[in-house]
Design an enzyme around this catalytic site. Structure first.
Site: not given
Length: 394
Positions: A98, A101, A103, A105, A143, A283, A286
């Protein structure tokens, strides 16, 4: 003789270092396209997109306090994912890559048995990794349907033949509602810049560059819009693949190195300029094209769309081939989208198929160019030179 031995040693060292020979690391993208998206999922995608960028009353993207809020929508057949492994020995995960963003995880083995999203995906077991290092800090990302939270850790992350040491990432112990229950990915690899990362953690690609694992600090996306789970496209670390695009890449400088943000010169619909000098963000996380309020209304009106109470625009499926080309002007070059690119066929609540505009409302003065655009145009993300490049996908 001494010179020969030195050259031989250098050659051996070069073989052990993937970036030395300009090697490109290819990550296959899986495209979950086993069924048609529902109208409910389309609406959820829009809501999630707005939450991801924390849109409030037209706030300027460059002044927003980022990192604390990001939203990934449960798009099901509109998401691209690929494999990584974490730990020693490596524990495999299918991940969403992505650029919206920053991070990294994954679900934790300590996640509650009642949490369906955790239980339906592979979970990271820190006790099974000899290279695991506890961090101690907590992390939380808001979220639209809840808050994903857990603890930070460090471990080895492998992508293809690249091995990133001591990467800080999140071990999710609480995942929100149904957001990630049916996704084909377990977690997220954020490919934005450190400025939008929770705790300002170095993103994975920044670590690749810092550890000299890639010859060029560039990654690029080739997304197939009609792919299957086995053939969804490719993410390339370390450069670009000239066989995947036509002509040359048009590069433009980033206007803000947080998101992959750049200047959009203008927008044409059927040959008429309707917008100039906007900011835009590329992006991969999305699927939609998010437009500022004025452009959103003009475009959907020119397409003959019928507005609904849910800020969707219904299009006549039998008239799709008569719709105009929509052209984004970037770096002085024209990047057109055809009706087959920007019209989405979705399953209605009653089981019938309807056509919706991929142009959704962004209540702010910037654009989000998601997979609808990136799938049509090969995109190179050049972190080293703080620029982004586009070319027609082959």
């Amino acid at each position: 003789m001494q010179c020969l031995l030195w050259l031989l040693s250098l050659w051996i060292l070069c073989l052990l270092w993937p970036g030395c020979l300009g090697q490109l690391v290819r990550i296959p993208m899986q495209y979950q396209a086993s069924f048609m998206a529902s109208r409910r999922q389309h609406r959820a995608g829009r809501s999630s997109l707005l939450a991801k960028y924390n849109v409030v009353g037209g706030q300027d993207i460059t002044s927003r306090n980022s990192g604390a809020t990001e939203t990934l929508d449960n798009r099901l057949n509109l998401e691209y994912a690929g494999p990584i492994s974490i730990g020693s020995p490596g524990q495999p995960f299918n991940m969403l890559f992505d650029t919206g963003s920053a991070n990294l995880w994954v679900p934790s083995a300590e996640c509650s048995a009642k949490n369906r999203a955790c239980q339906r995906h592979h979970r990271y077991n820190s006790s099974a990794s000899s290279s695991y290092v506890p961090d101690g800090r907590r992390f939380a990302i808001a979220y639209g349907t809840g808050s994903l939270s857990g603890r930070l850790a460090q471990d080895t992350v492998s992508i293809g033949q690249l091995v990133v040491r001591n990467q800080t990432f999140g071990m999710a112990m609480h995942e929100p509602g149904s957001t990630f229950v049916d996704t084909n990915f377990a977690g997220i690899v954020g490919l934005g810049f450190r400025a939008i990362a929770e705790h300002r953690i170095a993103p994975l690609f920044e670590s690749m560059c810092d550890q000299h694992l890639v010859d060029e600090c560039v990654f690029s996306f080739y997304l197939k819009r009609n792919g299957s789970e086995r053939m969804g496209g490719e993410l390339l670390f370390g450069g670009v693949d000239k066989t995947k695009f036509v002509g040359s890449l048009t590069y433009v400088p980033l206007t803000h190195a947080g998101y992959w943000q750049f200047r959009l010169d203008g927008l044409e619909v059927g040959g008429t300029i309707i917008s100039q000098n906007r900011q835009a963000i590329a992006d991969t996380g999305t699927s939609l094209l998010a437009a500022p309020p004025r452009e959103y209304l003009i475009i959907n009106s020119l397409l003959g769309g019928l507005p609904t109470s849910n800020n969707e625009y219904l299009l006549n499926c039998s008239e799709i081939d008569k719709l105009p080309e929509i052209v984004f002007i970037i770096g002085g070059q024209r990047f057109g989208l055809q009706p087959t690119d920007y019209v989405m066929s979705v399953a209605n609540d009653d089981g019938t198929t309807i056509c919706l505009s991929a142009f959704t409302l962004m209540d702010a003065e910037f654009w989000i160019l998601g997979d609808v655009f990136i799938g049509r145009y090969y995109t190179a993300f050049d972190a080293g030179h703080r620029q982004i490049g586009f070319a027609p996908a082959a």
